[in-house]
Motif scaffolding. Structure first.
Motif, PDB file in Angstrom:
ATOM      1  N   VAL A 116       0.860  -1.197   0.000  1.00 49.69           N
ATOM      2  CA  VAL A 116       0.000   0.000   0.000  1.00 49.69           C
ATOM      3  C   VAL A 116       0.892   1.243   0.000  1.00 49.69           C
ATOM      4  O   VAL A 116       1.725   1.406   0.890  1.00 49.69           O
ATOM      5  CB  VAL A 116      -0.911   0.031   1.258  1.00 49.69           C
ATOM      6  CG1 VAL A 116      -1.860   1.214   1.215  1.00 49.69           C
ATOM      7  CG2 VAL A 116      -1.673  -1.279   1.400  1.00 49.69           C
ATOM      8  N   PRO A 117       0.748   2.105  -1.003  1.00 51.31           N
ATOM      9  CA  PRO A 117       1.637   3.272  -1.071  1.00 51.31           C
ATOM     10  C   PRO A 117       1.461   4.211   0.127  1.00 51.31           C
ATOM     11  O   PRO A 117       0.367   4.333   0.673  1.00 51.31           O
ATOM     12  CB  PRO A 117       1.202   3.995  -2.354  1.00 51.31           C
ATOM     13  CG  PRO A 117       0.303   3.076  -3.083  1.00 51.31           C
ATOM     14  CD  PRO A 117      -0.197   2.049  -2.128  1.00 51.31           C
ATOM     15  N   ASP A 118       2.552   4.875   0.487  1.00 51.72           N
ATOM     16  CA  ASP A 118       2.543   5.822   1.615  1.00 51.72           C
ATOM     17  C   ASP A 118       1.496   6.909   1.460  1.00 51.72           C
ATOM     18  O   ASP A 118       0.920   7.373   2.442  1.00 51.72           O
ATOM     19  CB  ASP A 118       3.914   6.516   1.718  1.00 51.72           C
ATOM     20  CG  ASP A 118       4.877   5.706   2.547  1.00 51.72           C
ATOM     21  OD1 ASP A 118       4.416   4.803   3.268  1.00 51.72           O
ATOM     22  OD2 ASP A 118       6.094   5.982   2.467  1.00 51.72           O
ATOM     23  N   ILE A 119       1.267   7.327   0.229  1.00 54.40           N
ATOM     24  CA  ILE A 119       0.332   8.440   0.015  1.00 54.40           C
ATOM     25  C   ILE A 119      -1.081   8.070   0.492  1.00 54.40           C
ATOM     26  O   ILE A 119      -1.822   8.919   0.971  1.00 54.40           O
ATOM     27  CB  ILE A 119       0.344   8.885  -1.467  1.00 54.40           C
ATOM     28  CG1 ILE A 119      -0.441  10.180  -1.634  1.00 54.40           C
ATOM     29  CG2 ILE A 119      -0.155   7.798  -2.395  1.00 54.40           C
ATOM     30  CD1 ILE A 119      -0.260  10.858  -2.972  1.00 54.40           C
ATOM     31  N   VAL A 120      -1.422   6.774   0.421  1.00 57.86           N
ATOM     32  CA  VAL A 120      -2.753   6.316   0.858  1.00 57.86           C
ATOM     33  C   VAL A 120      -2.878   6.403   2.380  1.00 57.86           C
ATOM     34  O   VAL A 120      -3.901   6.824   2.917  1.00 57.86           O
ATOM     35  CB  VAL A 120      -3.010   4.861   0.398  1.00 57.86           C
ATOM     36  CG1 VAL A 120      -4.307   4.321   0.991  1.00 57.86           C
ATOM     37  CG2 VAL A 120      -3.031   4.768  -1.117  1.00 57.86           C
ATOM     38  N   THR A 121      -1.829   6.006   3.084  1.00 57.07           N
ATOM     39  CA  THR A 121      -1.895   5.889   4.546  1.00 57.07           C
ATOM     40  C   THR A 121      -1.297   7.099   5.250  1.00 57.07           C
ATOM     41  O   THR A 121      -1.206   7.110   6.468  1.00 57.07           O
ATOM     42  CB  THR A 121      -1.116   4.644   5.019  1.00 57.07           C
ATOM     43  OG1 THR A 121       0.272   4.856   4.723  1.00 57.07           O
ATOM     44  CG2 THR A 121      -1.591   3.394   4.323  1.00 57.07           C
ATOM     45  N   ALA A 122      -0.882   8.087   4.464  1.00 55.97           N
ATOM     46  CA  ALA A 122      -0.202   9.272   5.003  1.00 55.97           C
ATOM     47  C   ALA A 122       1.023   8.841   5.819  1.00 55.97           C
ATOM     48  O   ALA A 122       1.336   9.426   6.852  1.00 55.97           O
ATOM     49  CB  ALA A 122      -1.154  10.118   5.847  1.00 55.97           C
ATOM     50  N   GLY A 123       1.666   7.772   5.353  1.00 62.92           N
ATOM     51  CA  GLY A 123       2.896   7.317   5.997  1.00 62.92           C
ATOM     52  C   GLY A 123       2.685   6.524   7.282  1.00 62.92           C
ATOM     53  O   GLY A 123       3.654   6.108   7.913  1.00 62.92           O
TER      54      GLY A 123
END
Ligand code: AMP
Ligand code: MG
Length: 348
Positions: free
Chosen positions: A105-112
């Motif tokens: 899951v990319p960082d941009i989805v989880t806000a890091g």
């Protein structure tokens, strides 16, 4: 492009829409809660477009939508016993669970964050789009950040048309408030955002439930919160907004009238049918939201009513509050934010 699937999903158009998702474009589609603005959750660039279209702060993570439970393992890891109980009980449905994320899951989805929010909508159009796209779909509510969520295409169009590749119209959403967001901490479910799935519903299957203290409280600047979304202005009209929430009907009418007078009648009231006659306001200044006994209808119509009131451009919008129980917890959570915590009340 606008697609009308109010009566039935058009399978030719479904292919087009799913190709857009696969190609990294944005699509607005209905769920049972509110409309979502969706993109392929595994495509960083596509997800970036959501933040731009909404003007959403980049530290506010997105919910990832899946169409079947087996797909949870593609994005989340180390599901605990309690998490599994909640997944089995409430998915599909208006329920989001915060799980340990997988690195895919990319960082941009989880806000890091090291967690990911997962939801499985119970809406035939949403599930069709997710399933046939073949990818998980990151989708926040379809609205400009800070505004009320979109519950019908009429409400969304003015704000977001031109910023997305397709809008799928499934009519008015059934529930009208965003999903219940839950995080399990030490095997106890904690409600970070209340919704249609109530604390009682969760307690029944989990034995215990905690409502995060920030559900009704204002978050102080720079305060640490479990869910970044709690920090931001939300659901708010341009017009100043006050909640009036008294247990006793006479008090309720008294305080509504007092405010109406204070603002020389330059107000719009969002209120209960049974109070309409008692306020002596011109027809156009009273938006009916059903009766006190029908909070499901209240939930379904509140965002549209707030938008409608805002368009009339009064000096003040007065909103009648509800008891903080059942779905009333979710309603009051949204209303308090819409009114920037400006409330007259005696009941809790
Ligand atoms: P929306 O997309 O507008 O329905 O809002 C989604 C809500 O879920 C926001 O309040 C987010 O802050 C919250 N959320 C999403 N992902 C997470 C996460 N990993 N941890 C905590 N809260 C989250
Ligand atoms: Mg939102």
């Amino acid at each position: 492009m606008y697609y009308n699937w109010k009566d039935k999903t058009n399978t030719e158009e479904l292919k087009i829409v799913c190709n857009l998702i696969r190609n990294g474009e944005l699509v607005i589609f209905p769920t049972e809660t509110v409309y979502g603005i969706g993109a392929n959750a595994l495509d960083e660039n596509a997800v970036g477009k959501i933040f731009i279209a909404k003007g959403r702060p980049s530290d506010n993570p997105l919910i990832v939508h899946i169409a079947d439970r087996t797909k949870i393992d593609d994005i989340a890891d180390e599901i605990t016993e309690m998490e599994q109980i909640l997944i089995d009980a409430f998915m599909p449905g208006p329920f989001t669970i915060i799980l340990k994320r997988k690195p895919e899951v990319p960082d941009i989805v989880t806000a890091g964050l090291d967690t990911v929010a997962v939801r499985m909508p119970d809406n035939i159009i949403a599930r069709g789009i997710i399933q046939f796209s073949g990818v998980p779909i990151a989708a926040p509510s379809a609205n400009i950040s800070g505004k009320p969520s979109g519950t019908s295409v009429d409400d969304i169009r003015a704000e977001l048309e031109g910023k997305v590749s397709a809008i799928v119209d499934g009519g008015e959403t059934q529930i009208g408030l965003e999903s219940t967001v839950v995080k399990v901490v030490d095997e106890v479910p904690v409600i970070l955002r209340p919704g249609k799935i109530t604390p009682e519903d969760i307690e029944k299957v989990a034995g215990k439930v905690i409502i995060d203290s920030k559900v009704f409280e204002k978050v102080i600047e720079d305060e640490e919160v479990e869910s970044p979304g709690m920090k931001y202005k939300h659901y708010a009209p341009e017009t100043k907004c006050t909640l009036v929430n008294y247990e006793n009907d006479l008090d309720q009418i008294f305080y509504l009238k007092k405010k109406i007078k204070e603002f020389s009648e330059d107000v719009v009231v969002i209120g209960f049918s049974e109070h309409k006659e008692r306020l002596y306001l011109p027809e156009e200044k009273f938006i009916e939201i059903g009766t006190k006994n029908d909070l499901e209808k209240y939930a379904r119509e509140i965002y549209s009513a707030i938008r409608k009131a805002d368009k009339l451009n009064p000096k003040l919008i007065l909103i009648e509050g509800v008891k903080r129980e059942g779905i009333g917890i979710a309603i009051m959570n949204r209303l308090l934010r819409a009114a920037s915590y400006d409330i007259l009340e005696d009941k809790k």
